[in-house]
Design a protein around this motif. Structure first.
Motif, PDB file in Angstrom:
ATOM      1  N   PRO A  83       0.953  -1.189  -0.014  1.00 24.04           N
ATOM      2  CA  PRO A  83       0.064   0.004   0.056  1.00 24.04           C
ATOM      3  C   PRO A  83       0.781   1.419   0.009  1.00 24.04           C
ATOM      4  O   PRO A  83       1.804   1.203   0.831  1.00 24.04           O
ATOM      5  CB  PRO A  83      -0.895  -0.011   1.404  1.00 24.04           C
ATOM      6  N   SER A  84       0.484   2.122  -0.787  1.00 24.03           N
ATOM      7  CA  SER A  84       1.139   3.472  -1.088  1.00 24.03           C
ATOM      8  C   SER A  84       0.486   4.580  -1.700  1.00 24.03           C
ATOM      9  O   SER A  84      -0.354   4.116  -2.624  1.00 24.03           O
ATOM     10  CB  SER A  84       2.467   3.290  -1.904  1.00 24.03           C
ATOM     11  N   PRO A  85       0.552   5.697  -1.136  1.00 14.35           N
ATOM     12  CA  PRO A  85      -0.231   7.064  -1.869  1.00 14.35           C
ATOM     13  C   PRO A  85       0.391   7.125  -3.261  1.00 14.35           C
ATOM     14  O   PRO A  85      -0.228   7.548  -3.858  1.00 14.35           O
ATOM     15  CB  PRO A  85       0.292   8.149  -0.745  1.00 14.35           C
ATOM     16  N   ALA A  86       1.474   6.344  -3.694  1.00 16.08           N
ATOM     17  CA  ALA A  86       1.867   6.587  -5.029  1.00 16.08           C
ATOM     18  C   ALA A  86       1.715   5.228  -5.989  1.00 16.08           C
ATOM     19  O   ALA A  86       2.243   5.167  -7.196  1.00 16.08           O
ATOM     20  CB  ALA A  86       3.594   6.921  -4.986  1.00 16.08           C
ATOM     21  N   CYS A 108       2.976  -3.722   5.049  1.00 12.63           N
ATOM     22  CA  CYS A 108       2.444  -2.273   5.581  1.00 12.63           C
ATOM     23  C   CYS A 108       3.587  -1.301   6.053  1.00 12.63           C
ATOM     24  O   CYS A 108       4.263  -1.556   7.091  1.00 12.63           O
ATOM     25  CB  CYS A 108       1.551  -2.527   6.758  1.00 12.63           C
ATOM     26  N   GLY A 109       3.532  -0.320   5.070  1.00 11.55           N
ATOM     27  CA  GLY A 109       4.772   0.723   5.602  1.00 11.55           C
ATOM     28  C   GLY A 109       4.358   1.702   6.530  1.00 11.55           C
ATOM     29  O   GLY A 109       2.811   2.045   6.640  1.00 11.55           O
ATOM     30  N   ARG A 110       5.252   2.581   7.091  1.00  8.05           N
ATOM     31  CA  ARG A 110       4.631   3.417   7.985  1.00  8.05           C
ATOM     32  C   ARG A 110       5.972   4.626   7.884  1.00  8.05           C
ATOM     33  O   ARG A 110       6.682   4.320   6.947  1.00  8.05           O
ATOM     34  CB  ARG A 110       4.803   3.073   9.570  1.00  8.05           C
ATOM     35  N   GLU A 130       2.308  -1.991  -6.052  1.00 10.65           N
ATOM     36  CA  GLU A 130       1.952  -0.979  -4.971  1.00 10.65           C
ATOM     37  C   GLU A 130       0.614  -0.515  -5.312  1.00 10.65           C
ATOM     38  O   GLU A 130       0.370  -0.010  -6.497  1.00 10.65           O
ATOM     39  CB  GLU A 130       3.197   0.302  -5.266  1.00 10.65           C
ATOM     40  N   LEU A 131      -0.103  -0.283  -4.245  1.00 10.40           N
ATOM     41  CA  LEU A 131      -1.723   0.043  -4.766  1.00 10.40           C
ATOM     42  C   LEU A 131      -2.004   1.134  -3.610  1.00 10.40           C
ATOM     43  O   LEU A 131      -1.560   1.317  -2.319  1.00 10.40           O
ATOM     44  CB  LEU A 131      -2.614  -1.264  -4.456  1.00 10.40           C
ATOM     45  N   SER A 132      -2.957   2.039  -4.220  1.00  8.38           N
ATOM     46  CA  SER A 132      -3.258   3.221  -3.493  1.00  8.38           C
ATOM     47  C   SER A 132      -5.053   2.966  -3.264  1.00  8.38           C
ATOM     48  O   SER A 132      -5.623   2.314  -4.187  1.00  8.38           O
ATOM     49  CB  SER A 132      -3.089   4.389  -4.072  1.00  8.38           C
ATOM     50  N   LEU A 133      -5.440   3.344  -2.032  1.00  6.09           N
ATOM     51  CA  LEU A 133      -6.978   3.358  -1.980  1.00  6.09           C
ATOM     52  C   LEU A 133      -7.617   4.773  -2.560  1.00  6.09           C
ATOM     53  O   LEU A 133      -8.942   4.652  -2.779  1.00  6.09           O
ATOM     54  CB  LEU A 133      -7.202   3.438  -0.326  1.00  6.09           C
ATOM     55  N   GLY A 134      -6.800   5.592  -2.573  1.00  4.85           N
ATOM     56  CA  GLY A 134      -7.258   6.917  -3.071  1.00  4.85           C
ATOM     57  C   GLY A 134      -6.432   8.133  -2.855  1.00  4.85           C
ATOM     58  O   GLY A 134      -5.210   7.889  -2.369  1.00  4.85           O
ATOM     59  N   ASP A 135      -6.872   9.363  -3.450  1.00  6.77           N
ATOM     60  CA  ASP A 135      -6.053  10.346  -3.198  1.00  6.77           C
ATOM     61  C   ASP A 135      -6.049  11.282  -1.959  1.00  6.77           C
ATOM     62  O   ASP A 135      -6.725  12.064  -1.800  1.00  6.77           O
ATOM     63  CB  ASP A 135      -6.261  11.232  -4.318  1.00  6.77           C
ATOM     64  N   TYR A 136      -5.386  10.555  -0.811  1.00  2.75           N
ATOM     65  CA  TYR A 136      -5.596  11.022   0.538  1.00  2.75           C
ATOM     66  C   TYR A 136      -4.474  10.501   1.218  1.00  2.75           C
ATOM     67  O   TYR A 136      -4.025   9.224   0.703  1.00  2.75           O
ATOM     68  CB  TYR A 136      -6.896  10.877   1.263  1.00  2.75           C
ATOM     69  N   VAL A 137      -4.066  11.085   2.242  1.00  5.16           N
ATOM     70  CA  VAL A 137      -2.951  10.316   3.004  1.00  5.16           C
ATOM     71  C   VAL A 137      -3.166   9.611   4.354  1.00  5.16           C
ATOM     72  O   VAL A 137      -4.040  10.184   5.191  1.00  5.16           O
ATOM     73  CB  VAL A 137      -2.043  11.599   3.588  1.00  5.16           C
ATOM     74  N   LEU A 138      -2.664   8.731   4.358  1.00 10.00           N
ATOM     75  CA  LEU A 138      -3.057   7.854   5.678  1.00 10.00           C
ATOM     76  C   LEU A 138      -1.532   7.794   6.505  1.00 10.00           C
ATOM     77  O   LEU A 138      -0.633   8.237   5.755  1.00 10.00           O
ATOM     78  CB  LEU A 138      -3.371   6.179   5.415  1.00 10.00           C
ATOM     79  N   ASN A 139      -1.689   7.263   7.573  1.00  9.16           N
ATOM     80  CA  ASN A 139      -0.360   7.140   8.368  1.00  9.16           C
ATOM     81  C   ASN A 139       0.557   6.000   8.136  1.00  9.16           C
ATOM     82  O   ASN A 139       1.595   5.723   8.529  1.00  9.16           O
ATOM     83  CB  ASN A 139      -0.451   7.447   9.903  1.00  9.16           C
ATOM     84  N   GLY A 140      -0.132   4.972   7.414  1.00 11.99           N
ATOM     85  CA  GLY A 140       0.285   3.593   7.239  1.00 11.99           C
ATOM     86  C   GLY A 140      -0.431   2.625   6.319  1.00 11.99           C
ATOM     87  O   GLY A 140      -1.502   2.932   6.004  1.00 11.99           O
ATOM     88  N   GLY A 141       0.055   1.781   6.057  1.00  5.44           N
ATOM     89  CA  GLY A 141      -0.404   0.757   5.119  1.00  5.44           C
ATOM     90  C   GLY A 141      -1.676  -0.135   5.747  1.00  5.44           C
ATOM     91  O   GLY A 141      -2.256  -1.060   5.012  1.00  5.44           O
ATOM     92  N   GLU A 142      -1.751  -0.242   7.078  1.00  7.67           N
ATOM     93  CA  GLU A 142      -2.652  -1.170   7.767  1.00  7.67           C
ATOM     94  C   GLU A 142      -4.033  -0.754   7.490  1.00  7.67           C
ATOM     95  O   GLU A 142      -4.750  -1.913   7.066  1.00  7.67           O
ATOM     96  CB  GLU A 142      -2.450  -0.904   9.410  1.00  7.67           C
TER      97      GLU A 142
HETATM   98  N1  LIG Z   1      -1.168   7.300   2.566  1.00  6.83           N
HETATM   99  C1  LIG Z   1      -0.274   5.961   2.966  1.00  6.83           C
HETATM  100  C2  LIG Z   1       0.730   5.948   3.479  1.00  6.83           C
HETATM  101  C3  LIG Z   1       1.100   4.562   3.912  1.00  6.83           C
HETATM  102  C4  LIG Z   1       0.900   3.665   3.135  1.00  6.83           C
HETATM  103  C5  LIG Z   1      -0.315   3.541   2.348  1.00  6.83           C
HETATM  104  C6  LIG Z   1      -0.901   4.994   2.158  1.00  6.83           C
HETATM  105  C7  LIG Z   1      -2.218   5.231   1.248  1.00  6.83           C
HETATM  106  C8  LIG Z   1      -2.911   3.941   0.450  1.00  6.83           C
HETATM  107  N2  LIG Z   1      -3.780   4.790  -0.155  1.00  6.83           N
HETATM  108  C9  LIG Z   1      -3.676   6.060   0.129  1.00  6.83           C
HETATM  109  O1  LIG Z   1      -2.941   6.210   0.879  1.00  6.83           O
END
Ligand SMILES: Nc1ccccc1-c1cnco1
Length: 240
Positions: A83-86, A108-110, A130-142
């Motif tokens: 999981p990654s914002p990119a 799960c990255g942090r 590498e996959l993203s849930l959407g265009d927003y920022v999370l604190n980690g991949g969990e």
């Molecule tokens: N912001 C993040 C930070 C760490 C791991 C994933 C993400 C993420 C995944 N989809 C959107 O953001």
């Protein structure tokens, strides 16, 4: 299917013991293992990160710790998910593809992320996404791991009681958003259930539901309409 999730917050994944995914684990349909990345550290402080080369704020997760963890956890059939914002957008189509895999491993990255050489290394050995849930920022991949595991697990044969329900859902086989649903009472406050749903006329109900799905999709997600296979639309659909 085997799924392994590696995280510095394994307790974050406790929700996967519940409900549908929990039942899939108990029944053996889903073989899920959650691992603490710190079990692969090599110092008394169980360090997983370090300062970024090139400077900048925050810390980067170390490649050597991730390498030891992933080498232990991954089988030759593994598809590594990071999981990654990119990352590439996670979609229902991607969930359907992943549901056919033998093993998924979710890293799960942090912090500021995982050293880029980890993806580079494992991409040379097998499938890495590498996959993203959407265009927003999370604190980690969990959080993304919870989403991906649930979206994939429910597609595994035998997990969902009525497989037909997978077809009519939003983003299901029809590729449309779901129609509105109602239950008793037929009148609630000043809101009444649409008469057609009380008519018992199944053809009309089916037509109304399809029209609602098309109208909702056109209003809220016109992008999904352009992606639709025209062969799935009938003459009446085109009049909506
Ligand atoms: N912001 C993040 C930070 C760490 C791991 C994933 C993400 C993420 C995944 N989809 C959107 O953001």
């Amino acid at each position: 299917m085997r799924v392994d999730v590696v995280s510095i917050f394994p307790e974050y994944l406790a929700a996967l013991d519940l409900s549908l995914v929990g039942k899939a684990r108990t029944s053996g349909l889903l073989d899920l293992h959650v691992h603490d990345l710190r079990d692969w550290t090599d110092d008394r402080h169980r360090t997983v990160d370090d300062t970024p080369f090139g400077g900048g704020a925050g810390m980067v997760m170390r490649p050597d710790v991730w390498g030891r963890a992933l080498d232990d956890v991954m089988t030759p059939d593994a598809h590594l998910l990071v999981p990654s914002p990119a990352g590439r957008p996670f979609t229902q189509r991607m969930a359907e593809e992943l549901a056919g895999e033998q093993q998924l491993v979710v890293a799960c990255g942090r912090y500021e992320g995982i050293d880029a050489r980890v993806v580079e290394h494992y991409a040379g050995r097998g499938r890495v996404t590498e996959l993203s849930l959407g265009d927003y920022v999370l604190n980690g991949g969990e959080v993304a791991a919870l989403v991906v595991v649930e979206a994939v697990a429910r597609l595994l044969p035998g997990v969902v009681g009525n497989p037909a329900s997978l077809v009519e859902e939003s983003h299901g086989a029809a590729g449309l958003l779901e129609y509105p649903v109602y239950t008793k009472p037929a009148s609630w406050l000043e809101h009444d259930v649409p008469d057609v749903l009380l008519s018992g006329h199944h053809a009309r109900i089916e037509r109304w539901r399809r029209d609602q799905a098309l109208e909702r999709t056109a209003r809220r997600r016109p992008d999904l309409l352009t992606a639709l296979d025209p062969a799935t639309l009938d003459r009446h659909d085109l009049e909506v």
